[in-house]
Design a protein around this motif. Structure first.
Motif, short mmCIF file in Angstrom:
data_model
loop_
_atom_site.label_atom_id
_atom_site.label_comp_id
_atom_site.label_asym_id
_atom_site.label_seq_id
_atom_site.Cartn_x
_atom_site.Cartn_y
_atom_site.Cartn_z
N LEU A 129 22.81 0.41 72.74
CA LEU A 129 22.88 0.65 74.18
C LEU A 129 24.34 0.85 74.58
O LEU A 129 25.23 0.16 74.08
CB LEU A 129 22.29 -0.54 74.96
N ILE A 130 24.58 1.80 75.47
CA ILE A 130 25.93 2.06 75.98
C ILE A 130 25.85 2.13 77.51
O ILE A 130 25.00 2.84 78.06
CB ILE A 130 26.49 3.39 75.44
N SER A 131 26.72 1.39 78.19
CA SER A 131 26.76 1.48 79.65
C SER A 131 27.47 2.76 80.06
O SER A 131 28.48 3.15 79.47
CB SER A 131 27.47 0.26 80.25
N VAL A 132 26.92 3.40 81.08
CA VAL A 132 27.45 4.70 81.53
C VAL A 132 27.52 4.76 83.04
O VAL A 132 26.90 3.96 83.75
CB VAL A 132 26.57 5.87 81.01
N VAL A 133 28.28 5.74 83.52
CA VAL A 133 28.38 6.01 84.96
C VAL A 133 28.19 7.51 85.16
O VAL A 133 28.68 8.32 84.36
CB VAL A 133 29.73 5.52 85.51
N LYS A 134 27.47 7.87 86.19
CA LYS A 134 27.24 9.29 86.46
C LYS A 134 28.55 9.94 86.91
O LYS A 134 29.31 9.39 87.72
CB LYS A 134 26.18 9.45 87.56
N VAL A 135 28.83 11.13 86.39
CA VAL A 135 30.08 11.82 86.74
C VAL A 135 29.91 12.53 88.07
O VAL A 135 28.83 13.01 88.41
CB VAL A 135 30.49 12.83 85.65
N GLU A 136 31.00 12.57 88.84
CA GLU A 136 30.95 13.24 90.14
C GLU A 136 30.99 14.76 89.97
O GLU A 136 30.28 15.49 90.64
CB GLU A 136 32.12 12.78 91.01
N LYS A 137 31.85 15.23 89.06
CA LYS A 137 31.95 16.67 88.80
C LYS A 137 31.42 16.94 87.41
O LYS A 137 31.93 16.41 86.42
CB LYS A 137 33.41 17.13 88.93
N ASN A 138 30.40 17.77 87.33
CA ASN A 138 29.72 18.01 86.06
C ASN A 138 30.65 18.73 85.07
O ASN A 138 31.11 19.84 85.32
CB ASN A 138 28.47 18.85 86.30
#
Length: 225
Positions: A129-138
């Motif tokens: 498992l890896i914690s992630v954050v959604k990127v603002e600019k693709n």
């Protein structure tokens, strides 16, 4: 059972003694220590460090301090050999199922996040498992320049011109939480495999301390929480 590993190398570049620099009057690494010790599913917490100041100051109950060899404390040293060294040096390691890697540069990450991630990987019976954050600019809309000076889309030449809403969503690892089944890690020496699942965190909780500006932002978040 689950073991937590906190890597804390000395000689940080941008912030001197970053892991023990004060954030709201508290050493940065202590936020991660407190989160690990407060997580009910973590049975053992180990700090791997070559820093004598950390070794001396963190004689805390329920914390094991592992003195990292100098060969594993170089600028080019990756986390993989550091983790393997800790696992190889831990008594009764076969009694633990997973390890969770908690970097001390994530002070907003709490025991609640760690527990949720542990519950998730156990529920899914995944190896990683890896914690992630959604990127603002693709980043799929980005270009790269090849050796001849020619522009190319990072993935293909259509994505940079596509509407963002039609592109696959992208996520960055926020370095807050990595969990891996120990038996699998000792075989593949990697955080990612065919069963790796994401633990999504929001941008506020994903602050990674790299600069003094990050410290100021983290202080603001902590004071407003």
């Amino acid at each position: 059972m689950i073991i937590a590993i906190i890597p804390a190398r000395s000689n940080s570049k941008r912030i001197k003694n970053k892991n023990i620099t004060l954030l709201n009057g508290k050493p940065l690494i202590n936020y991660t220590i407190d989160a690990s010790l407060s997580c009910k599913s973590v049975s053992k917490t180990i700090i791997s460090t070559d820093n004598p100041e950390i070794i001396e100051s963190l004689k805390v109950e329920n914390i094991d301090i592992y003195k990292r060899p100098a060969s594993l404390a170089q600028d080019e040293t990756t986390l993989m050999p550091v983790i393997k060294d800790v696992l190889d040096s831990t008594k009764n390691i076969n009694s633990f199922d997973y390890f969770v890697l908690l970097q001390p540069t994530s002070p907003i990450r709490t025991s609640k996040h760690i527990q949720e991630a542990i519950n998730f990987i156990i529920h899914e019976n995944a190896d990683s498992l890896i914690s992630v954050v959604k990127v603002e600019k693709n980043p799929l809309k980005a270009f790269m320049i090849d050796k001849k000076g020619i522009l190319h889309g990072v993935v293909n030449n259509s994505y940079p011109f596509a509407s963002a809403q039609f592109l696959p969503k992208c996520y960055y690892p926020n370095v807050a939480i990595y969990i891996k089944r120990i038996s699998t890690f000792l075989k593949d020496n990697s955080f990612i495999d065919k069963t790796t699942i994401p633990y999504l965190m929001d941008a506020k909780d994903s602050i990674d301390i790299d600069t003094y500006s990050d410290l100021k932002l983290a202080e603001k978040i902590l004071n407003n929480s």
